[in-house]
Design an enzyme around this catalytic site. Structure first.
Site, mmCIF file in Angstrom:
data_model
loop_
_atom_site.group_PDB
_atom_site.id
_atom_site.type_symbol
_atom_site.label_atom_id
_atom_site.label_comp_id
_atom_site.label_asym_id
_atom_site.label_seq_id
_atom_site.Cartn_x
_atom_site.Cartn_y
_atom_site.Cartn_z
ATOM 1 N N ASN A 38 -5.218 1.821 -1.487
ATOM 2 C CA ASN A 38 -5.709 0.446 -1.645
ATOM 3 C C ASN A 38 -6.477 0.267 -2.947
ATOM 4 O O ASN A 38 -6.911 -0.824 -3.266
ATOM 5 C CB ASN A 38 -6.583 0.019 -0.450
ATOM 6 C CG ASN A 38 -7.958 0.660 -0.490
ATOM 7 O OD1 ASN A 38 -8.149 1.695 -1.126
ATOM 8 N ND2 ASN A 38 -8.914 0.054 0.188
ATOM 9 N N ASP A 91 -10.295 2.470 2.580
ATOM 10 C CA ASP A 91 -10.379 1.759 3.867
ATOM 11 C C ASP A 91 -11.186 2.537 4.908
ATOM 12 O O ASP A 91 -12.025 1.982 5.605
ATOM 13 C CB ASP A 91 -8.975 1.499 4.431
ATOM 14 C CG ASP A 91 -8.269 0.360 3.703
ATOM 15 O OD1 ASP A 91 -8.967 -0.535 3.185
ATOM 16 O OD2 ASP A 91 -7.031 0.367 3.669
ATOM 17 N N LYS A 99 0.803 -1.233 0.000
ATOM 18 C CA LYS A 99 0.000 0.000 0.000
ATOM 19 C C LYS A 99 0.836 1.283 0.000
ATOM 20 O O LYS A 99 0.464 2.266 -0.637
ATOM 21 C CB LYS A 99 -0.958 0.016 1.196
ATOM 22 C CG LYS A 99 -2.090 -0.996 1.083
ATOM 23 C CD LYS A 99 -3.028 -0.882 2.265
ATOM 24 C CE LYS A 99 -4.152 -1.900 2.176
ATOM 25 N NZ LYS A 99 -5.126 -1.767 3.259
#
Ligand code: ATR
Length: 292
Positions: free
Chosen positions: A96, A111, A72
């Site tokens: 992500n 996220d 990431k």
């Protein structure tokens, strides 16, 4: 919106290792549900080959990818150099979700929105005016701070085993805190902080302690009697963190399976312009997990 010149709509999740990933199953279910024609696969990419792979993928017809552990942060660097980061991704320091669009490469971090959707929609939790305790100061924690602040809590305290990392994160996000009290501290300082400022309504475990089967013990009085405990990790049974909270009398518990499905839904919407229903997919995964 996805670049229409992508002839075949290929998507993938890149990680190392990746065989355990549930993302192909989630996105296949979203595609079927929404009638979208696409393929989604898991690709194992070693850290050394990530940048080369990211350059090749759009040439191979990929319109977007999800990025997972351990890529990431490096993918974030790649987008910073070759594309555009969303505000939430820029501050998260990690991506992500990537999309190759008509405007070029876009890097996002879904996220935090995934966590919020899970907490607010699935678990019916209102965060406005609440006191939130966020455990951990690594990438998982950093990725959710901006969306948590956007939910207008009264206080957000980041507590970490290494106090300096939590303090640095609180400082980094200070310009975004609006009226929220934003503090970083060591796990060892929680008892003093709670005694002086009050207990927390919500605790979110963003540490990787559960991965190693370890729990985090919170000093008595850290949480209110009606508190909600959330672990970003998930599994067949309660995670060690949630088990410890249950043993301490916390009644509202949730693991991160919902966050996994919700972050995928935000990515899917970004790519395809349609929002899938997450609950049927969540139910299916929960069922699969419990039958493992
Ligand atoms: P991630 O990207 O998953 O957040 P990371 O950046 O390595 O991974 O961060 C892991 C986090 O879990 C850190 O906050 C770490 O605390 P330290 O900064 O003190 O290392 C925390 N962590 C890992 N194991 C832990 C444990 N057993 N107890 C408490 N915190 C733990």
């Amino acid at each position: 919106m996805t670049d229409q010149s992508c002839h075949t709509d290929h998507y993938a999740v890149l990680g190392h290792p990746i065989h355990h990933s549930m993302s192909p199953k989630i996105h296949a279910a979203f595609a079927e549900q929404t009638g979208q024609q696409l393929s989604y696969e898991a690709i194992d990419v070693s850290p050394e080959s990530l940048q080369t792979r990211l350059t090749q993928l759009p040439k191979e017809g990929f319109c977007g990818v999800n990025i997972t552990v351990p890529h990431k942060e490096v993918a974030w660097q790649y987008v910073k150099q070759h594309g555009l980061l969303s505000e939430r991704a820029a501050l998260a320091g990690a991506v992500n979700t990537l999309a190759w669009t008509t405007e070029g490469l876009l890097g996002d971090n879904t996220d935090g929105q995934g966590l919020l959707n899970d907490l607010q929609q699935r678990h019916g939790l209102s965060l406005a005016g609440k006191r939130i305790l966020l455990l951990g100061a690594g990438g998982a924690s950093r990725g959710v701070i901006l969306p948590l602040l956007a939910a207008h809590p009264a206080a957000l305290v980041i507590a970490n085993r290494t106090a300096a990392r939590a303090e640095a994160l609180a400082e980094l996000f200070a310009p975004q805190r609006a009226n929220c009290v934003l503090l970083g501290c060591g796990l060892g300082h929680l008892d003093r902080l709670t005694a002086s400022a009050g207990s927390f309504d919500v605790v979110i475990n963003a540490t990787s302690a559960s991965l190693g089967g370890e729990s985090i013990t919170l000093p008595t009085g850290t949480l209110t009697s009606d508190a909600f405990a959330y672990d970003m990790m998930y599994g067949k049974a309660l995670t060690p963190f949630l088990q410890a909270q249950q043993n301490a009398g916390v009644r509202h518990l949730a693991d991160g399976l919902g966050m996994l499905v919700e972050q995928a839904a935000v990515a899917f919407t970004l790519w395809r312009g349609v929002t899938p229903q997450t609950q049927p997919v969540y139910n299916q995964l929960r069922n699969d997990l419990s039958n493992k």
